[in-house]
Design a protein around this motif. Structure first.
Motif, mmCIF file in Angstrom:
data_model
loop_
_atom_site.group_PDB
_atom_site.id
_atom_site.type_symbol
_atom_site.label_atom_id
_atom_site.label_comp_id
_atom_site.label_asym_id
_atom_site.label_seq_id
_atom_site.Cartn_x
_atom_site.Cartn_y
_atom_site.Cartn_z
ATOM 1 N N LEU A 179 1.129 13.828 21.525
ATOM 2 C CA LEU A 179 0.177 13.765 20.407
ATOM 3 C C LEU A 179 0.829 13.139 19.170
ATOM 4 N N ALA A 180 2.079 13.478 18.921
ATOM 5 C CA ALA A 180 2.783 12.905 17.770
ATOM 6 C C ALA A 180 2.968 11.403 17.941
ATOM 7 N N LEU A 181 3.279 10.962 19.161
ATOM 8 C CA LEU A 181 3.465 9.535 19.408
ATOM 9 C C LEU A 181 2.144 8.770 19.299
ATOM 10 N N VAL A 182 1.050 9.396 19.729
ATOM 11 C CA VAL A 182 -0.257 8.765 19.566
ATOM 12 C C VAL A 182 -0.578 8.605 18.082
ATOM 13 N N ALA A 183 -0.328 9.653 17.299
ATOM 14 C CA ALA A 183 -0.558 9.583 15.850
ATOM 15 C C ALA A 183 0.369 8.549 15.210
ATOM 16 N N GLU A 184 1.598 8.472 15.686
ATOM 17 C CA GLU A 184 2.532 7.481 15.159
ATOM 18 C C GLU A 184 2.032 6.065 15.430
ATOM 19 N N THR A 185 1.460 5.854 16.601
ATOM 20 C CA THR A 185 0.937 4.523 16.930
ATOM 21 C C THR A 185 -0.209 4.153 15.999
ATOM 22 N N ARG A 186 -1.072 5.106 15.712
ATOM 23 C CA ARG A 186 -2.159 4.840 14.749
ATOM 24 C C ARG A 186 -1.579 4.468 13.384
ATOM 25 N N ALA A 187 -0.516 5.159 12.994
ATOM 26 C CA ALA A 187 0.123 4.867 11.704
ATOM 27 C C ALA A 187 0.739 3.467 11.713
ATOM 28 N N ILE A 188 1.317 3.073 12.854
ATOM 29 C CA ILE A 188 1.867 1.717 12.975
ATOM 30 C C ILE A 188 0.756 0.686 12.823
ATOM 31 N N GLU A 189 -0.404 0.977 13.392
ATOM 32 C CA GLU A 189 -1.555 0.075 13.239
ATOM 33 C C GLU A 189 -2.006 0.007 11.779
ATOM 34 N N GLU A 190 -1.958 1.137 11.082
ATOM 35 C CA GLU A 190 -2.281 1.144 9.651
ATOM 36 C C GLU A 190 -1.284 0.285 8.877
ATOM 37 N N ALA A 191 -0.019 0.417 9.218
ATOM 38 C CA ALA A 191 1.007 -0.384 8.560
ATOM 39 C C ALA A 191 0.757 -1.864 8.788
ATOM 40 N N ALA A 192 0.353 -2.223 10.016
ATOM 41 C CA ALA A 192 0.070 -3.619 10.333
ATOM 42 C C ALA A 192 -1.071 -4.157 9.476
ATOM 43 N N ARG A 193 -2.129 -3.368 9.340
ATOM 44 C CA ARG A 193 -3.259 -3.805 8.519
ATOM 45 C C ARG A 193 -2.853 -3.966 7.056
ATOM 46 N N ALA A 194 -1.982 -3.087 6.596
ATOM 47 C CA ALA A 194 -1.558 -3.131 5.192
ATOM 48 C C ALA A 194 -0.845 -4.434 4.855
ATOM 49 N N ILE A 195 -0.142 -5.013 5.833
ATOM 50 C CA ILE A 195 0.592 -6.260 5.561
ATOM 51 C C ILE A 195 -0.074 -7.456 6.253
ATOM 52 N N ASN A 196 -1.373 -7.269 6.562
ATOM 53 C CA ASN A 196 -2.202 -8.368 7.080
ATOM 54 C C ASN A 196 -1.785 -8.871 8.457
ATOM 55 N N VAL A 197 -1.265 -7.953 9.285
ATOM 56 C CA VAL A 197 -1.040 -8.260 10.698
ATOM 57 C C VAL A 197 -2.211 -7.641 11.445
ATOM 58 N N GLY A 198 -3.166 -8.458 11.852
ATOM 59 C CA GLY A 198 -4.387 -7.928 12.440
ATOM 60 C C GLY A 198 -4.367 -7.926 13.955
ATOM 61 N N SER B 268 0.835 -1.197 0.000
ATOM 62 C CA SER B 268 0.000 0.000 0.000
ATOM 63 C C SER B 268 0.870 1.247 0.000
ATOM 64 N N PRO B 269 1.220 1.752 -1.185
ATOM 65 C CA PRO B 269 2.057 2.953 -1.263
ATOM 66 C C PRO B 269 1.471 4.137 -0.497
ATOM 67 N N ALA B 270 0.157 4.274 -0.489
ATOM 68 C CA ALA B 270 -0.469 5.396 0.218
ATOM 69 C C ALA B 270 -0.238 5.280 1.725
ATOM 70 N N THR B 271 -0.358 4.069 2.258
ATOM 71 C CA THR B 271 -0.092 3.854 3.682
ATOM 72 C C THR B 271 1.364 4.147 3.993
ATOM 73 N N ALA B 272 2.256 3.747 3.110
ATOM 74 C CA ALA B 272 3.684 4.005 3.313
ATOM 75 C C ALA B 272 3.955 5.494 3.452
ATOM 76 N N VAL B 273 3.278 6.293 2.663
ATOM 77 C CA VAL B 273 3.461 7.753 2.723
ATOM 78 C C VAL B 273 2.969 8.305 4.054
ATOM 79 N N SER B 274 1.788 7.850 4.511
ATOM 80 C CA SER B 274 1.232 8.372 5.758
ATOM 81 C C SER B 274 2.045 7.923 6.971
ATOM 82 N N VAL B 275 2.573 6.703 6.936
ATOM 83 C CA VAL B 275 3.413 6.227 8.034
ATOM 84 C C VAL B 275 4.702 7.038 8.101
#
Length: 415
Positions: free
Chosen positions: A385-404, A331-338
């Motif tokens: 706040l940045a670390l909270v947002a980073e954690t959400r991005a890590i969760e997005e990255a996990a979903r992108a590679i099927n780590v649920g 997911s290139p779009a997820t990669a950009v947001s992470v």
């Protein structure tokens, strides 16, 4: 140096050409762990050399050299903490090296009005001043201060505030108490606390020297153990068992470790708790005023695992197949947001570091958390706040590679 670490890793991010397979990512993760623990060992051995020199010939210069070596030793170790969450071999071990906050009266003399955990039997024990102690009817012989004895005194009488070993015990022995509250200034222990005879201040200088030798040796020994657990080419260490399993489970450990350090530990235990309590007692490196750097390198460690890269203390840059590769391929779009989330965290923590290290009017972390310090409080809130947002991005990255169902550890905090 701090800016360059992240900038160099970002260059690798932009040069990804071929997505890595999951097993290769898992193997590179183990390689990074081995390298960072090896660097932690190397710098701990340098710290030991510096403390031995201080004890052999106590001087202001020797004490400053030992303090500098302690700060350098924190650089790789703090980057290693991302391996703690999800890897039981690390989590079960790390308290002996990095437990905090501690009731320093357990170890040595303190101010008469120092704050400690209520009900802690060991809070004013002063191991250095005693050759034996009776706790709950059990007499403990402390006439010879050895690494093994000090390790056995951790969590004495069931209190987690009784920390006898690790980086923070060494920090206290080098700096002494920070009696400045949320005002400027770190600990001000004199090198004469290690002098002989009538030149000795603080009393018990021989015992204090023995304690520093023993606790530093234990730090080195503990790191030797962890280096061996991650070393390649061994049949029965933790690394071999980890890599023999399902690579998808390793990806889960990687992402869980990243999210848990970012959210529950760094944003929660290390930033939120101290800010809400306006309490320097809850500051991570509270004796040395080095907390801003420890926070920065925790965040760098998270980024290292995502990027599959790490800059060693000798300047060598390691890089290999990474989570970033996998996410970009899926997911290139997820990669950009992470990537954007990591950049925001780096920016916010760099502000903390720069403010703490200004040549004039520096504001250390214990000042930032002071009640009514609007500028300092904002720096910390922005970092949370940045670390909270980073954690959400890590969760997005996990979903992108099927780590649920990642569910990073929040340490009981709400954000």
């Amino acid at each position: 140096m701090r800016c360059k670490l992240i900038a160099l890793a970002m260059m690798f991010y932009g040069s990804i050409a071929v997505a890595a397979d999951e097993q290769a990512v898992a193997e590179n993760y183990a390689d990074l762990a081995y390298a960072v623990y090896e660097d932690a060992l190397i710098t701990a051995q340098q710290l030991q050399t510096a403390t031995d020199a201080l004890l052999a010939s106590p001087s202001e210069e020797g004490q400053q050299a030992a303090k500098a070596a302690w700060k350098q030793a924190r650089v790789p170790y703090q980057q290693s903490e991302v391996f703690r969450f999800g890897n039981s071999v690390v989590d079960d071990w790390e308290g002996q090296l990095n437990a905090w906050p501690l009731d320093e009266g357990l170890i040595d003399y303190v101010a008469s009005d120092y704050s400690f955990e209520l009900g802690n039997e060991g809070a004013q024990l002063n191991i250095i001043s005693r050759t034996e102690v009776n706790i709950g009817g059990e007499v403990i012989d402390m006439s010879t201060l050895t690494p093994e004895l000090l390790a056995s005194l951790n969590e004495l009488a069931g209190s987690e505030a009784n920390v006898a070993t690790g980086y923070h015990a060494i920090e206290f022995l080098l700096w002494g108490q920070d009696l400045n509250g949320t005002s400027a200034g770190a600990g001000a222990r004199s090198y004469t606390d290690y002098m002989a005879g009538n030149d000795c201040t603080g009393g018990n200088c021989d015992r204090r020297s023995d304690y520093l030798r023993a606790v530093t040796q234990l730090l080195v020994d503990d790191l030797v153990y962890m280096v061996n657990e991650w070393a390649p080419g061994k049949q029965d260490n933790y690394r071999s068992k980890l890599l023999a399993g399902d690579s998808q489970e390793v990806l889960d450990i990687m992402l869980f470790g990243m999210g848990s350090l970012a959210l529950g530990e760094l944003a929660g235990e290390r930033l939120k708790v101290s800010l809400e309590a306006n309490s320097p007692e809850d500051e991570h490196d509270c004796f040395s005023d080095n907390t801003h750097n420890s926070h920065f390198y925790n965040a760098q460690g998270i980024f290292n695992v995502y990027m599959g890269s790490y800059q060693r203390v000798n300047g060598e840059m390691l890089s290999g197949p990474s989570l970033a590769d996998l996410v970009k391929a899926k997911s290139p779009a997820t990669a950009v947001s992470v990537k954007a989330a990591f950049e925001l965290t780096a920016k916010r923590l760099q502000i903390m570091v720069d403010r703490a290290e200004q040549t004039e009017s520096a504001m250390k972390y214990d000042q930032m958390i002071g009640e009514g310090n609007e500028e300092g409080n904002k720096i910390i809130r922005d970092s949370i706040l940045a670390l909270v947002a980073e954690t959400r991005a890590i969760e997005e990255a996990a979903r992108a590679i099927n780590v649920g169902n990642l569910q990073p550890d929040t340490a009981g905090h709400e954000f």
